[in-house]
Design a protein around this motif. Structure first.
Motif, PDB file in Angstrom:
ATOM      1  N   VAL A 132       0.826  -1.218   0.000  1.00 11.19           N
ATOM      2  CA  VAL A 132       0.000   0.000   0.000  1.00 11.19           C
ATOM      3  C   VAL A 132       0.858   1.265   0.000  1.00 11.19           C
ATOM      4  N   GLU A 157       1.828   1.717  -3.621  1.00  3.88           N
ATOM      5  CA  GLU A 157       0.720   2.118  -4.480  1.00  3.88           C
ATOM      6  C   GLU A 157       0.224   3.529  -4.195  1.00  3.88           C
ATOM      7  N   PHE A 158       0.250   3.924  -2.916  1.00  5.95           N
ATOM      8  CA  PHE A 158      -0.348   5.210  -2.536  1.00  5.95           C
ATOM      9  C   PHE A 158       0.640   6.181  -1.903  1.00  5.95           C
ATOM     10  N   ASN A 166      -5.558   6.611   1.925  1.00  4.92           N
ATOM     11  CA  ASN A 166      -5.753   5.517   0.986  1.00  4.92           C
ATOM     12  C   ASN A 166      -5.017   4.255   1.435  1.00  4.92           C
ATOM     13  N   GLN A 167      -3.865   4.430   2.053  1.00  6.35           N
ATOM     14  CA  GLN A 167      -3.142   3.269   2.581  1.00  6.35           C
ATOM     15  C   GLN A 167      -4.003   2.546   3.619  1.00  6.35           C
ATOM     16  N   ALA A 186      -7.022   0.722   2.005  1.00  5.42           N
ATOM     17  CA  ALA A 186      -6.641  -0.528   1.345  1.00  5.42           C
ATOM     18  C   ALA A 186      -6.381  -1.629   2.370  1.00  5.42           C
ATOM     19  N   ASP A 201      -4.553  -7.380  -4.351  1.00 13.24           N
ATOM     20  CA  ASP A 201      -4.619  -6.615  -5.600  1.00 13.24           C
ATOM     21  C   ASP A 201      -5.980  -5.956  -5.774  1.00 13.24           C
ATOM     22  N   VAL A 226      -6.376  -2.809  -3.439  1.00 17.09           N
ATOM     23  CA  VAL A 226      -5.723  -1.635  -4.037  1.00 17.09           C
ATOM     24  C   VAL A 226      -6.616  -1.042  -5.125  1.00 17.09           C
ATOM     25  N   GLN A 227      -7.174  -1.904  -5.976  1.00 19.02           N
ATOM     26  CA  GLN A 227      -8.027  -1.416  -7.053  1.00 19.02           C
ATOM     27  C   GLN A 227      -9.304  -0.779  -6.518  1.00 19.02           C
ATOM     28  N   LYS A 234      -8.586   2.733  -5.502  1.00 19.96           N
ATOM     29  CA  LYS A 234      -8.391   3.588  -6.675  1.00 19.96           C
ATOM     30  C   LYS A 234      -9.736   3.960  -7.308  1.00 19.96           C
TER      31      LYS A 234
END
Length: 263
Positions: free
Chosen positions: A215, A218-219, A225-226, A229, A240, A243-244, A247
């Protein structure tokens, strides 16, 4: 029904209403002929809606089926209860735009003496048509196809502290090789749960080093957002997909804020 050809269809409008529409369909032949996929798009228009897109996808799918010399009988499958129930005569049509497309479809069917049966299917059984229905500009909101068995899950949703309804939705996503934008958008907690109030430090400890590393990658420095997720991972959603999901939620939030500024 293996003695019938099958047409799966799906449509999308982003944003809804007024956005760009996408139409997707998949024809599965009763013979050994390979399945046929198709898709189209339509630029933004004030009259564009998800329901118009669903109806148009059905129309385009039937036209494509006939163009490929399909003779019927044809089993039509879609995840739109509105379209399926209206086309089968179970529900009334109160929208003029939909009524017009409905009439066009019936005229095509009548003209070609096509025998059709309609069947509603859940979204996880309509994944290929859903994928094809996403406008090209939204392909980044789709994840690459992943074998469910290869997904990394850090918590068992069957034992996690989540509602039965959410548990079903998470399991559906985890077993779908290519979930679409709509599936992620409709995944809701339905209020607050035991993970909602946990701070990022506690979430990282519960999720473990690998999930935390993912995370953060990704963020970056976006702690909100972390945390989101990690919460989804702890509810049982595959890494996965978690995470999506975040987003997709961020994109929806961005659009909502843009609309508010225009008011």
């Amino acid at each position: 029904m293996d003695y019938m050809d099958r047409l799966n269809f799906d449509g999308s409008c982003d944003p809804n209403p007024g956005g760009r529409m996408g139409f997707g369909w998949v024809i599965t032949w009763k013979t050994k002929r390979s399945p046929t996929e198709g898709s189209k798009e339509k630029r933004k228009s004030p009259t564009n809606t998800n329901n118009v897109a669903e109806y148009t996808a059905l129309k385009e799918g039937i036209l494509n089926y006939l163009k490929l010399k399909g003779k019927g009988p044809l089993q039509v499958c879609g995840d739109s209860k509105l379209v399926i129930n209206q086309m089968s005569g179970k529900w009334k049509i109160n929208n003029k735009k939909l009524a017009d497309i409905h009439g066009q479809i019936n005229e095509i069917i009548k003209k070609n003496d096509l025998k059709i049966k309609y069947k509603w299917v859940p979204r996880n059984q309509n994944a290929d048509a859903d994928r094809l229905a996403m406008p090209a500009g939204k392909q980044q909101a789709k994840i690459r196809e992943v074998k469910p068995a290869d997904r990394k899950v850090i918590a068992d949703t069957n034992t996690a502290s989540v509602s039965p309804r959410l548990r079903v939705k998470i399991n559906e996503l985890n077993t779908n090789p290519s979930p679409g934008f709509k599936e992620f958008a409709r995944l809701k907690v339905g209020g607050r749960d035991s993970f909602s109030s946990k701070r990022i430090e506690e979430l990282e400890k519960l999720a473990g080093k690998d999930a935390t590393k993912l995370v953060k990658k990704e963020f970056s420095s976006d702690l909100k957002n972390q945390a989101s997720a990690l919460r989804w991972m702890l509810r049982g959603l595959a890494a996965d997909l978690a995470v999506q999901k975040v987003k997709v939620d961020a994109e929806i939030s961005k659009k909502r804020e843009k609309k508010m500024r225009k008011r």
